[in-house]
Design an enzyme around this catalytic site. Structure first.
Site, PDB file in Angstrom:
ATOM      1  N   ASP A   1      44.678  47.665  45.423  1.00 56.82           N
ATOM      2  CA  ASP A   1      44.697  45.914  44.648  1.00 56.82           C
ATOM      3  C   ASP A   1      45.904  45.713  43.834  1.00 56.82           C
ATOM      4  O   ASP A   1      46.068  45.886  42.356  1.00 56.82           O
ATOM      5  CB  ASP A   1      43.034  45.544  44.044  1.00 56.82           C
TER       6      ASP A   1
ATOM      7  N   ARG B   1      31.920  42.446  41.233  1.00 57.92           N
ATOM      8  CA  ARG B   1      33.470  42.402  40.853  1.00 57.92           C
ATOM      9  C   ARG B   1      34.295  42.051  40.949  1.00 57.92           C
ATOM     10  O   ARG B   1      33.958  40.567  42.059  1.00 57.92           O
ATOM     11  CB  ARG B   1      33.637  44.202  41.666  1.00 57.92           C
TER      12      ARG B   1
ATOM     13  N   GLU C   1      35.441  40.856  49.012  1.00 60.42           N
ATOM     14  CA  GLU C   1      35.435  40.811  47.375  1.00 60.42           C
ATOM     15  C   GLU C   1      36.589  40.328  47.327  1.00 60.42           C
ATOM     16  O   GLU C   1      37.271  39.173  48.093  1.00 60.42           O
ATOM     17  CB  GLU C   1      36.712  42.887  47.636  1.00 60.42           C
TER      18      GLU C   1
END
Length: 510
Positions: A74, A191, A248
């Site tokens: 990422d 997260r 995410e």
């Protein structure tokens, strides 16, 4: 972002894909812990780009950023400050597989040429350093100093908690906040904090993805250290056949008079594995409310754009970059001594199509800085490093666009005029595919979402990737490919067409 262990979910996804388809009191007396936070401690140095071992290996991208060596995933901490774009990212400083999650770091003044910097943040007693974001605290709300660069990230060690660190030297070194975590948590499904300043409510907003629990939690803070829960956002997409997916890497941005929530989901993308989806709506400083649209909406219809987020501190300009890989095969792609690259930076916009808001993405204008002159082509292409191919085709009949190389390998895109869609084919004809059974796909479909009697398609072709956009940015499709050599000719069959190409110079050579 968390590396997933979801093979047991993949069978269902493959079947779907084959149908082609807190207090306000600040105490800074304990901010610095010399045992773990010495910003002078030695950092692993990047490989010199001019060294014989760097940037000319087989499959090495020539116009996309990659570190000299080791695993990346990422993009993290994207922030613009003092004329410099900072790209932090998930990085393994010890090897070419996922693990030892840290923040790698690269900088650029033009979004094209990148300089790899020493590793910025490494594991501490709270765990690995997972994904997050950076902001410039120009008003010193946190007390770290005016214009401090503040990083918010997930501390991951069985449970996922949110922590912060700050830099007062332009991102060269960071000091961890001693009272971390700033948002405690007891499980592993919270997260990837994305933080921004909301002018209307005069507070910092943090968006947090809830992983397998799905949804996004929003928190607010006046000072970046004390956070209060504000609201939760979730849309049930089980009716679309996407029950088993994790949310995410959220990013909430304003485009025009709309707010857009970007999210990466896995599995559950348009085809196999990952997907980059978005919601359009409004944000009032506390709660995000989505418009009544048919979700999911996809920002990219390829296999290889995940965890994409935007730079902060860029004013009204929204510039995004993504991880160019897919968890379905990311650990097997045949790249060494590095593994994985990032997409070309893209500028986001919003338009109306068929009476509904549509987020657009186009490669940033800075691509012109490495581009040669446009030339008409009908066959061979100047493809030493990379190139941009622009194909204009009439939509009165079907067409096929084929990229080829001298080894007989080819990548085919069909333009279906009647339904205004394109179909890309990645299989044994495109190059190496045998490293993972999920890599070869019969077909990937994308709606063009254009009006008029023609479509203009921009292909950005590198040594191991093809990114396709409509000229207006209404469709994007990002795919890795691993041909023996770069595709260096084009053939178009079907409708009347025009082809132009321009070379793109390697970002590694001066």
């Amino acid at each position: 972002m968390k590396r997933i262990s979801s093979l047991f979910h993949m069978a269902a996804v493959v079947l779907t894909a084959t149908i082609v388809g807190c207090s306000e009191n600040n105490d800074y007396s304990q901010q610095y812990n010399p045992l773990i936070d010495n910003p002078k401690e030695p950092a692993e140095e990047p490989v010199d780009p001019e060294s014989p071992s760097g940037y000319d290996e087989k499959y090495r991208p020539q116009i996309h950023y990659t570190p000299a060596k080791n695993w990346v995933n990422d993009p993290n901490g994207l922030v613009y400050a003092d004329g410099v774009y900072h790209l932090f990212y998930q990085y393994n400083p010890k090897g070419n597989d996922w693990g030892n999650m840290s923040w790698g770091h690269a900088t650029s003044t033009d979004l094209m040429h990148w300089e790899e910097q020493p590793v910025a943040l490494t594991r501490d007693e709270l765990g690995d350093i997972f994904s997050g974001s950076c902001v410039i605290d120009k008003n010193n709300t946190a007390g770290f100093g005016a214009n401090a660069m503040v990083a918010a990230y997930t501390s991951a060690d069985g449970k996922q908690q949110q922590s912060i660190a700050y830099s007062t030297d332009g991102g060269k070194t960071f000091t961890r906040f001693a009272n971390n975590p700033v948002i405690p948590n007891d499980d592993d499904n919270l997260r990837d904090p994305k933080v921004f300043w909301h002018e209307g409510s005069q507070q910092w907003i943090m968006a947090l993805a809830k992983g397998w629990k799905k949804g996004v939690d929003f928190y607010g803070s006046k000072n970046l250290t004390n956070w209060t829960f504000l609201s939760n956002f979730f849309v049930d997409m089980s009716s679309s056949g996407r029950r088993d997916l994790q949310w995410e890497c959220p990013d909430l941005i304003q485009l025009g008079d709309k707010w857009v929530l970007l999210l990466s989901v896995n599995p559950g993308g348009p085809w196999i594995g990952d997907g980059l989806m978005y919601f359009v709506g409004q944000f009032d400083g506390t709660k995000f409310t989505a418009d009544a649209l048919d979700y999911p909406l996809w920002l990219d219809y390829g296999m290889d754009n995940y965890a994409a987020v935007t730079w902060s501190n860029t004013g009204d300009r929204r510039i995004m970059i993504g991880w160019m890989n897919n968890w379905s095969y990311s650990g097997n792609v045949p790249c060494s001594p590095w593994r994985s690259a990032f997409t070309l930076p893209r500028e986001l916009g919003i338009t109306m199509y068929d009476g509904k808001p549509l987020v657009t993405s186009t490669v940033v204008k800075e691509i012109d800085n490495i581009a040669g002159e446009w030339k008409e082509v009908n066959g061979a292409i100047d493809a030493k490093d990379a190139y941009q191919l622009r194909v204009t085709v009439n939509l009165d009949k079907n067409s096929t666009i084929t990229l080829k190389n001298d080894m007989g390998e080819y990548y085919t895109v069909d333009v279906k005029a009647s339904v205004r869609e394109i179909f890309a084919h990645r299989n044994a004809h495109t190059g190496k595919v045998d490293f993972n059974g999920n890599f070869s796909l019969p077909s990937m479909r994308a709606p063009l979402k254009v009006t008029g009697d023609k479509v203009v398609l921009d292909f950005f072709v590198d040594q191991s990737s093809v990114e396709i956009f409509t000229q207006q940015g209404t469709m994007a499709m990002t795919n890795l490919v691993f041909p023996s050599s770069i595709y260096n000719s084009v053939e178009v069959e079907g409708a009347d067409f025009k082809c132009e190409a321009r070379s793109l110079k390697s970002i590694w050579r001066k």
